[in-house]
Design a protein around this motif. Structure first.
Motif: not given
Length: 343
Positions: A87, A89, A92, A120, A166-168, A194, A277
Motif C-alpha cells: 500500500w 498513500p 496525505h 500524491r 484521502t489515503g493517509l 482516511g 487501516t
C-alpha cells in the motif's frame, strides 16, 4: 526563493534546512524562546492561545522539536508500511501538522513515484499561521515533489474540523493540546476521511491513554490495527500498571545541547502511537514492547502477541539464526523478523 536541496533523504534534508534557519537567530534568543515554548507546551495551553507568536518563536521551536517529532513519526509510519507493504498513500492530510514533521516523515517512507507520475497530494492543517508559513518555507527546499507541492491551510483543530477523503491521515503530537470533546471529534474526522489513520503522541502515561482512546474509536469505526499492536482486541496492559511506548534516536543539535545543558550528541524520543487501516493489514505476529535484554548466550524479549497477551520469550544461542536475529532486534520491532521479499 531558495532552490530545492540536492537529492537527499528527507531526514538529512530536514536537518540541514533547520540548521541553516536557526543559524540566523542569536543563540541566546533562540535558547530563551525555546525554553519558554517548551514550558507552554508542557502546560495546559488552550487551543485558542497564540503560543507561537512570531517567526523567531516558530524557528526556535521547530529547530528544537521538529527533528524529534519527525523521528517518532517516521518510526510509526515505518511500522505501518511494514504491515501493509503493497500500500502507498494516494494522498496525505496532516491534522495539526504545524511545520510539517509528519509529512516529511511520510515522504521518507513513501518517496515520490520513480516513473514520473504526479506526486500524491499533501495537505497540512493547522491554526497557527507562523507555523504554516515556516512549514511552507521548509517544504519549498525539500527533495520531495510531494512536499514542495503541499498545501498549507489554516484551520481550527476542533469539533468543526472538516477533512476531505484521502489515503493517509496523520494526527501527530496534537491530541494533548485539545479538550476531550475536541480530541474525540478530531479522531472521528480522521476516521471519516482516511483509508489509513496514524496517531502519534508523547510516550508518557497520559500520551498512551490518549492513544488508547483514539485506538478504541478507530476500531469502533471499523478500522483494523496495523501497528504497533498485532491484533485489534483490547490492549492487554492492565490500566494503571504500565503504558505502551517506544523510542526513536534523535541527533541533538547545538540548540538542543544549549537548552538542555547536555553533552551527548543524541537523545531518545519516547512516543506512543497507533496506525489503523480500513482494509485488513498484515500486522506482526508479535512486537517487542521493551528494550531487549542481552545476556550471556541469550536474549530476553518482552512481547505483545497476536494471541492478545503479553509474554517474555528467551532466545538462546542454541537457536542459531533466530538467536542472531534476536541480537539485532530493537525495541519496537516485529518478532520474529519478517522475511525479506524475494528479489
Amino acid at each position: 526563493m531558495h532552490a530545492p536541496l540536492s537529492p537527499q533523504a528527507p531526514a538529512e534534508a530536514l536537518r540541514a534546512t533547520l540548521a541553516e534557519l536557526v543559524d540566523g537567530l542569536p543563540p541566546r534568543q533562540a535558547a530563551q524562546a525555546t525554553a519558554r515554548l517548551i514550558a507552554n507546551y508542557r502546560g495546559a495551553t488552550p487551543t485558542d492561545a497564540p503560543v507561537l507568536r512570531d517567526r523567531s518563536d516558530v524557528v526556535a521551536y521547530a529547530a528544537y522539536r521538529m527533528p524529534a517529532t519527525f523521528e517518532a513519526d517516521r518510526a510509526a509510519l515505518g511500522a505501518l508500511a511494514d504491515a501493509v507493504p503493497q500500500w502507498t498513500p494516494s494522498g496525505h492530510t496532516d491534522i495539526g501538522g504545524g511545520t510539517g514533521a509528519a509529512v516529511w516523515a511520510a515522504a521518507d517512507i513513501w518517496p515520490d513515484p520513480a516513473d514520473g507520475a504526479a506526486p500524491r497530494p499533501v495537505t497540512v492543517l493547522d491554526w497557527a499561521e507562523p507555523a504554516l508559513a515556516l512549514g511552507r518555507e521548509l517544504a519549498a527546499r525539500a527533495p520531495s515533489a510531494a512536499l514542495r507541492d503541499a498545501r498549507w491551510r489554516r484551520a481550527r483543530i476542533d469539533a468543526a474540523l472538516d477533512v476531505p477523503p484521502t489515503g493517509l491521515v496523520t494526527v501527530s503530537y496534537v491530541l494533548g493540546e485539545l479538550t476531550p470533546a475536541d480530541r474525540t471529534a478530531v479522531v472521528d474526522a480522521a476516521a471519516g476521511a482516511g483509508e489509513v489513520v496514524a496517531v502519534v503522541e508523547p510516550g508518557t502515561p497520559d500520551g498512551y491513554r490518549r492513544i488508547i482512546e483514539a485506538r478504541d474509536r478507530l476500531v469502533a469505526a471499523g478500522f483494523h490495527i496495523a501497528a504497533p499492536c498485532p491484533h485489534s482486541a483490547a490492549c492487554p496492559i492492565e490500566e494503571g500498571t504500565d503504558w505502551c511506548h517506544f523510542a526513536a534516536r534523535v541527533s541533538r543539535s547545538s540548540l538542543h545541547r544549549q537548552v538542555k545543558g547536555a553533552s551527548l550528541a543524541w537523545e531518545d524520543e519516547k512516543f506512543s502511537y497507533v496506525a489503523a487501516t480500513r482494509f485488513r493489514p498484515g500486522p506482526a505476529t508479535a512486537r517487542v514492547v521493551r528494550r531487549p535484554q542481552t545476556r550471556k548466550g541469550q536474549v530476553l524479549l518482552d512481547l505483545c502477541r497476536d494471541t492478545e497477551e503479553l509474554s517474555r520469550e528467551t532466545v538462546t544461542k542454541r537457536q542459531g539464526p533466530l538467536y542472531r536475529a534476536a541480537r539485532d532486534t530493537a525495541w519496537g520491532d516485529p518478532w520474529p523478523p519478517r522475511e525479506d521479499p524475494a528479489p
